[in-house]
Each structure stands twice: as C-alpha cells, then as structure tokens.
Scaffold this active site. Structure first.
Site: not given
Ligand code: NAG
Ligand code: NAG
Ligand code: NAG
Ligand code: NAG
Ligand code: NAG
Length: 876
Positions: A542, A657
C-alpha cells in the site's frame, strides 16, 4: 470515517500526551454489564450465508438467509450477487468486510422491527469484487423516505479519508412508527453506465426512547445565534458525524453502554495544542440521574476531560477550540457532555465559562454544577446550529470552543471544562435528505518532509562521547570505522561525478547523523533502478514499490523502497521508519543503509536480502520447501530480532506488523525482521492506545477489541507466523470452509481436538522429532491465546524455540547413530493436544502467570490498572 486517525510524528508534546493518556488508561475501569439492552439487534453480514462471529464476539447473520434476503426490484434481469472482496484490507476485520452483496440494479432489505427509534449502521469495504471494479461503485441508499447517501462514490470517499485500504462506516438514527417496516434500498446511479451498488454489513439497533430525539415541546433547546429554540422531531433522521471522548482514549463499540457506539479521541480535532490539561478521576462514583441515565455515555467519557489549566491570565488569552469539517447546507444537532469531577469544584459558580459554537456564543456563563446538581453528576447540553455557506459542495469547519469567563459573572476559577462532544447532521425537512456531496478527488501536492530530529537520541550521543574519550586501540578501531564511512560517502561523491550531483539539495534531513544513515540523491536512485523500472520491482504494498537496485557502479545491491507520495500515511511511516531504524542495529533486523528525500520523494534504502521473504519459501511458490531445522532457525532469528525490539532499547518498540512477508532472508538464510512503518515506541511495558493497525489474520484480537497496544500483540502475530511456518498455508484463506478461514482460530481448534497432525505441511511429516514438535506447538499455542497476559514474552518464545531446535538436533543425532545410512523418519505425532486450560508451563516461563483463578484473571484483564501491571514483566 471519524476513527481513521493519522498520528503526527512524535513530538515532546505528544510524549506528554501519551504519558497522560497512559495514566488515563491505567486508571479508568469498565463496568461489565451494559446499562442498556436493545430490543432489536440485527447484524447482517451481506453476501454471506450462515452465522459468523466478528472480532467483538457479536454474531452476524448471513443475508442469504431467507428471512433477510433482499427483494429485487429488477425488471431487467440483474439479480443481486454475493461476492468476496478481491483484496483484503490490512486493517479491517473479516466479518462483515470479507463478503458483499452487489447489484447492477436496485435491491431492498425489508426489516421487521418494533416501533421506536433505531440506529442504522452501514459498513462498506470499497475493494474490487471479482468482476466489479471499485471505481464503478456509485449508488444511493434510502431508508424509508430518507436519503442516506446519494450518488455515493465509495472508493473516492475511502481514498479521501486518507487510506485506500480503509473501510467506510456510517451511522444514522431514524424513528419507526407503529406498523411501519424499515426498508433500506440500494440503487446504482442511473446516470453512469455499469455502476453498481454494494453493501458489506448492515446493523439495526434499537436505542433508548428519546435519547437523541426531543420528547416534548417544552424540552426544546437553544438554536445558537437565533432567538427561537429547536427540537429533534420523530419525522427527522440524523447522521452521526462525530462522537468524541474529550481528553480521553477512544472507546470501542463493545465498551459503550450497550448501543455499540464508537467514541473517538479528540486530539486530531484540536485546532492547536496550547497546553495540555487532561484531568481525570477514576475513583469517583458517578451519580447518574433520571434526566441523564447511565446509558447516555460510557463512564469513560465523564471521567476524563480537557480544561484550560490553572493560570487565569493564560486562560483569558485564548479559547480551547476543536474544528470539525462538516457538509454545508444542513442543520447540525450538537450534544456536549460535562461532569465536574475535580474535588475543588463543588458548588455552582465555582467554575463558570463560555461556550462558542460556530463562532457564536452558545453559553455566556456555563456552570456545570448548576446544571447537574453536584460534583460527580454527569450532564449534557444540546444545541442546534445551521451551517450554510455559499460553497455548498465543500466541507466547512464547525468550530466548538470553550473559554474562560472574564469576570462578568462571579467565578472562583477562570477555567473551562469539556468531557464529550456528539455532532449529528439533521435531515433536510424539505426533501428528507442527509446525503452530502462526494469528496473532491484528492489533489496531490508533494509533501514537504521534515525529518525527525535525532538530538534526543541519547544512545548515539553517549556512543560519541565514549569514542572521544577512549584512546589507544579502541580509538584506532573507531577511527577506522569512521574512516570507512567517510570513505563510502566520499566514494559516492566521486562516483556520481557529474555536475548534477553537486547541485543535489541537502534538505532539512541533514539533522540525521550521516554516520548512521546515508543520503542518496534522486539521480542515484534513478540510475540504480533504471528509472524505477517495473522489471526490478521485488515487492509491492500500500505504501509503494520495492525495487532491486545497484549502486556504487554496480558493486552493491540494495533494496529500494519508494513510498507513494500520495499516501499521507506513508509520510508518517517514512519518518517513523528512518527514526527507528537509524537507531537500531541488530543482526536479525534489516539494516537501513540510507534514504532519499529529494524533490518530495520518500525513498528508503536497505540491505538487499537475496532470498526474499519467508512467505515465498512456504507456499504458493516454486521455491524448494525449507527443511524443518532451517524453519526453526529462521523462527529463532526472527524471535531474536523481535526480542531486541521489545527489550533492547530504553523503551520497548512494538513492531505492530509481524508477518511472514516482513521476515526476510539473506544469502545465508539469516532471518531479518523488516518494515517498521507501523512501529510504536512503548513506554515501560505499558499499553499504548492507538488506532488498530496490522494485517488480517495476524492481528491480535485483544488489541483489535481494546485498541491498546502492548508487546504481547507482536507475540500473538508471531504465534501466527509459527503456525504458518508449520502448516504452510495462508493465514487467512476464504476459499476454505468458514471455520478454517483464520489459521490461528483453526489451529487452536485442532490443537484442542488433537488433530493438528492433519493440518501440518505434508512435507514435514516424519521429519519432526515428536519432542521438538511438542515444544514448538506449545509455544505457538501459547502465543495465540486470547488474552495478552496469558502469552509468553518474546524472550520466552526465543528460548523455547532454541530448546526445540536442540531437541531436534539431539534426536537427529541419535537417529544418525542407530541408522547411519538410512532415511530418518519419525513417527507421526497426530494426537498431541494441550490439556484443558494448560498454561505455558515450563521452567523458563517464570514471567507467565501460572494462575488457576480464571475469574480473577478475567477481572484483572477488564480493568486497565491491573491489566497494566499484570501484563508487565515485573510479575512473577
Ligand atoms: C444464527 O444466529 C441467529 C441469531 O443469533 C439464530 O437465531 C440462528 O439460529 C443462527 N443460525 C444458525 C444456522 O446457527
Ligand atoms: C416519538 O416516537 C417515540 C417512539 O417511537 C415516542 O415515544 C415519542 O413520544 C415520540 N415523540 C413525539 C414528540 O411524539
Ligand atoms: C417496505 O417494502 C414493502 C415491500 O416492498 C412494502 O410493502 C412496504 O410498504 C414498504 N414500507 C415502507 C415503509 O416503505
Ligand atoms: C473566543 O472565540 C470567540 C468566538 O469565536 C471570540 O469572539 C473570542 O474573542 C475568542 N476569545 C479569545 C480570548 O480569543
Ligand atoms: C471562527 O473561529 C475560528 C477559530 O477561532 C477561526 O479560525 C475562524 O477564522 C473563525 N471564522 C470566522 C468566520 O470568523
């Protein structure tokens, strides 16, 4: 919409804020039973059949059930379809966002509900759905006579909200008369060909009578700036535009009073940070009244506040102002929540202040005690305001401000207080419309980059001091290291030789220590990547693309991550990553070599990892499978890197993450943790309150629910990695049966049933020594437990994995001795399961709670304070 929140880079002010916030989190406790139970509660998971449970444990019913199947109003053969999102949002939950109902023609849900006032909540995930492109989602939504959304461009709205991966959430209030049904209709735009309508989730929930609607005419409230008063009639609909817990943390729907409303933090709406006064009172017994019953707002809202402070001269010089972008051309209904809980404010006239709404005086002499009747008694005040400007299709700011009373009235403290703010848009009475215009497409202006200052980096400065002080041999080594670095820099200068390089702007970034982080020119980056050639892309996300690049005349291969300048989020993560990585050096962390910020570019340069990501050696790949010991070593390496993040610095760093695509492998198969874009610096083992970020399938469910981040969230994600390594399958695979979608949940079930042997990677069968497998599975299982306090620390995990490897090696050696030539095959361990509520019980797990008192654990988990201390390492 209002809960997507971009954190600006850390500033000292923020640290103060986090510190205070942390205190708030610790002190405030939650009541377990809700003050309100809705009569109607329909949760519809659109495009799905059967029941599914969301992260918050609520059950969503599939709309393919006959009872809720939408009615088609189609004469032209476009029945609605069910689809699975082609892409998964990194931040959204599977339920209800994974599936959608989609149609090229109108469809209507018809809900049998009781009479009364209801919340309607719409959940959208504007991804592409197989044959439906996300840009073609253009439609209107009506509920009864009310237009909720009109020509709504879901993808444009999501993009304008800042993050293309984000979901859209809308909340409305309507009143249903006796014998009326609630019809919700979705209509694709008639003016755009191929446009379609879609919906992922629909929620209908009763609310207490007259919570927001005005019961009788004599309870009308003031219309700011006008002499007449105002009321919310049953014939109007409302749209919630903001719901704010002032001065406190965000409150998740499950922590609400039974209505599942989300309350956001207020700091992103503050016009400016002047001073930070965040009083709170965690001990006071709030006294709710008949007029303000306990369901009006969670106790959190009334236990935290913002005030101006104690210096009346300063207070008189400014207003504390919040700004809320709203659509022009509507009336707005504003509810302000107050509660005096500071012990010195006991009587009316102790603290009087002024309230301004939309730059007009709403209260000349607000007096919370006068309104409420006493200290610790919550109260709210309603106002209406009209926002009409010439530019009808632009957002305008609605300002709400509080200011000190300039002694026109008697007041002991020249100060002001605010606890909560709710803002609703009121439907236009002439046409029952609530819909605003679509956002303008975002204009892309390259952001100016302010790199974080490194002056606070005590480690670096300390190191420098030691260098200077040390003589002799150390000095020599140090000198040669510096020599090397200078040589590298010098070589770079010489190599690029062209006049071009000489002109390269050395922007503000120079505050970064050059010895830690090299600055590359944009020209160097372009040369290295053949002008960012597609063929050289080795990763996508992204944030932008990662390229393989050759620099220094092809002598060095580097990984070059070019952030997409359009993503605002990217800028923040860029800064975080440079700041974090330039301080971190560890064999199991990817090293940042340098960066480039010329011409508004955001480029990060790392060591190139020859063997790519761990994920690409596990499944859906042409790579040869990794053998078991190699997998163990990689997991140990990654655990070691994470343990360093959690414990190696003064303050723990939470990666946020952790996943197999963020574990990279160098040419010698050494594992390195990468991608610190989402990392957060924790404080002394305490939870940080943040917007939930992470990746589906790896996301700690407790963190998702409570929005409080601790190192244990990384431990959860790492547990998922361990399972992924063992089973060699996707962590979320919606092509499987629903109960198997989520690997962690599925594996937990299998471990309970003793059927784990059936889902492990077939390649590993017979290659794992049973003793090793057992230890490994114990570690994995303990990592993915529901509650953070039940999970081990990263250090425990690392040590257990080392132990597992040792067991495997010993077993292999024994095998080798007894059967020097033959193949080593271990008997299957099919039936291993963790007995009952087994804890992580072994001699290394001193930090982990070994308590049988399940009730007590639950209780402590539910209260912030105890949770903090139990979650920390200090408990033995
Ligand atoms: C789904 O949930 C609803 C409401 O919770 C319940 O009435 C229904 O029996 C459930 N259906 C199935 C198939 O479990
Ligand atoms: C509005 O409707 C609710 C229930 O539907 C009812 O209790 C209330 O009295 C109504 N209000 C007015 C002002 O009629
Ligand atoms: C809702 O739809 C049903 C079926 O189309 C219709 O009979 C009913 O009149 C509608 N109700 C309202 C309030 O529009
Ligand atoms: C506070 O805001 C009001 C309304 O915008 C304004 O009239 C007033 O001058 C402001 N007070 C200060 C001290 O800035
Ligand atoms: C309203 O108040 C805000 C905040 O004090 C200020 O920035 C804005 O210019 C004011 N608007 C008008 C129209 O006075």
């Amino acid at each position: 919409m209002w809960n997507s929140f971009l954190l600006p880079p850390f500033t000292p002010l923020y640290l103060v804020f986090f510190f205070l916030l942390h205190h708030l989190i610790c002190m405030v406790s939650v009541k377990s039973s809700s003050p309100y139970t809705p009569i109607d509660q329909i949760l519809l998971n659109c495009g799905s059949s059967g029941n599914s449970t969301a992260l918050d444990n609520r059950t969503w019913i599939g709309d393919a059930n006959l009872k809720f199947l939408p009615l088609e109003q189609s004469l032209n053969n476009h029945p609605s379809l069910t689809r699975i999102a082609a892409r998964q949002s990194p931040t959204a939950a599977l339920v209800p966002f994974a599936t959608a109902r989609i149609s090229l023609s109108t469809f209507t849900y018809d809900f049998p509900v009781t009479a009364g006032q209801k919340f309607i909540r719409l959940y959208f995930f504007p991804a592409s759905y197989s044959d439906f492109d996300r840009s073609k989602a253009l439609f209107s939504v009506k509920a009864g006579p009310f237009t909720l959304l009109s020509n709504f461009n879901a993808s444009l709205t999501a993009d304008a909200d800042g993050d293309p991966g984000d979901t859209i959430f809308r909340e409305y209030c309507v009143n249903i008369e006796e014998d009326q049904r609630l019809n919700i209709t979705f209509t694709p735009s008639p003016t755009v060909s191929d446009s379609y309508a879609f919906i992922n989730g629909l929620e209908i929930l009763s609310m207490p009578p007259n919570l927001y609607y005005t019961p009788e005419d004599d309870q009308r409230f003031s219309f700011v700036g006008q002499s007449n008063s105002y009321s919310i009639k049953n014939s109007t609909a409302l749209e919630t535009v903001y719901r704010i817990n002032v001065g406190g943390r965000s409150i998740s729907p499950t922590e609400d009073t039974g209505m599942f409303r989300a309350w956001s933090q207020d700091d992103k709406y503050l016009k400016e940070y002047r001073v930070l006064f965040l009083p709170f009172n965690d001990t006071i017994n709030l006294r709710f009244t008949k007029l303000v019953p306990a369901y009006v707002a969670p106790e959190y809202v009334y236990r935290t506040a913002r005030t101006l402070g104690s210096d009346s001269d300063i207070n008189l010089s400014y207003n504390l102002t919040w700004e809320f972008p709203v659509d022009s051309g509507f009336y707005y209904f504003i509810r302000l929540h107050f509660c005096e809980f500071q012990p010195e404010i006991l009587q009316a006239s102790n603290r009087r202040f002024r309230i301004f709404i939309a730059n007009q005086t709403a209260e000349d002499s607000a007096d919370v005690i006068h309104w409420s009747g006493g200290n610790g008694v919550p109260v709210y005040k309603d106002y209406a305001v009209s926002i009409f400007t010439k530019e009808r299709d632009k957002k305008v700011n609605l300002y709400i401000a509080i200011g000190a009373e300039p002694q026109r009235w008697k007041t002991n403290y020249q100060d002001a207080i605010m606890n909560g703010i709710e803002i609703f848009k009121v439907s236009d009475p002439s046409n029952c419309n609530l819909a605003g215009p679509n956002p303008d497409p975002i204009l892309v202006t390259p952001p100016t980059i302010e790199l974080p200052r490194q002056s606070t980096n005590s480690k670096n400065s300390r190191r420098t001091t030691i260098f200077v002080a040390a003589g002799g041999v150390t000095g020599l080594i140090v000198a040669s290291i510096f020599g090397f670095l200078i040589f590298r820099t010098g070589k770079k200068d010489k190599n690029s030789g062209s006049a071009d390089f000489g002109k390269t702007k050395r922007s503000k970034a120079s505050s970064l220590p050059e010895e830690l982080c090299r600055h590359f020119s944009l020209q160097e980056m372009k040369t290295a990547t053949h002008n960012f050639h597609e063929e050289l892309i080795i990763g996508e996300g992204g944030f932008g693309n990662v390229y393989k690049g050759l620099v220094d005349e092809g002598t060095e291969t580097l990984a070059i991550k070019r952030l997409n300048p359009e993503s605002k989020q990217g800028l923040h993560e860029f800064l975080t990553e440079i700041e974090m990585l330039s301080q971190l050096r560890h064999v199991h962390l990817v090293s940042l070599i340098g960066y480039c910020d010329d011409d508004g570019e955001m480029i990060l340069v790392y060591d190139y990892m020859t063997n790519g990501t761990l994920r690409h050696h596990l499944y859906d790949t042409n790579n040869a499978p990794l053998d078991w010991k190699q997998r163990l070593e990689i997991c140990i390496g990654a655990a070691c890197g994470l343990n360093y993040l959690h414990t190696g610095m003064e303050k723990p760093i939470i990666h946020r993450d952790v996943k197999t695509t963020n574990i990279l492998l160098d040419s010698k198969w050494v594992a390195k943790v990468s991608d610190f874009g989402l990392s957060k610096e924790g404080r002394d083992n305490t939870a940080i309150n943040t917007v939930v970020k992470g990746t589906w399938g790896y996301l700690d469910p407790e963190y998702a629910r409570r929005q409080q981040l601790t190192e244990k969230s990384d431990v959860y994600s790492f547990g998922v990695v361990l399972l992924e390594v063992l089973c060699a399958r996707k962590v979320v695979n919606i092509k499987l049966q629903e109960e198997q979608w989520n690997l962690a949940n599925w594996a937990r079930k299998c471990i309970e049933n003793g059927s784990m042997g059936e889902i492990i990677d077939p390649y590993l069968k017979g290659k794992m020594a049973p003793v090793c497998f057992k230890v490994y599975l114990e570690v994995a299982e303990s990592c993915v437990r529901e509650q953070g306090i039940q999970r081990p620390t990263m250090k425990d995990v690392m040590e257990r994995l080392v132990f597992a490897l040792q067991l495997q090696t010993e077993a292999d050696d024994r095998m080798e001795k007894t059967n020097p030539d033959g193949k080593h095959t271990y008997t299957e361990v099919l039936s291993f399961h963790v007995a009952g509520d087994a804890r992580f019980n072994n001699d290394l797990s001193g930090h982990v709670m070994e308590s049988d008192s399940g009730t007590e654990l639950t209780w402590t988990h539910d209260t912030g304070l105890s949770y903090q201390s139990l979650g920390s390492d200090s408990v033995n």
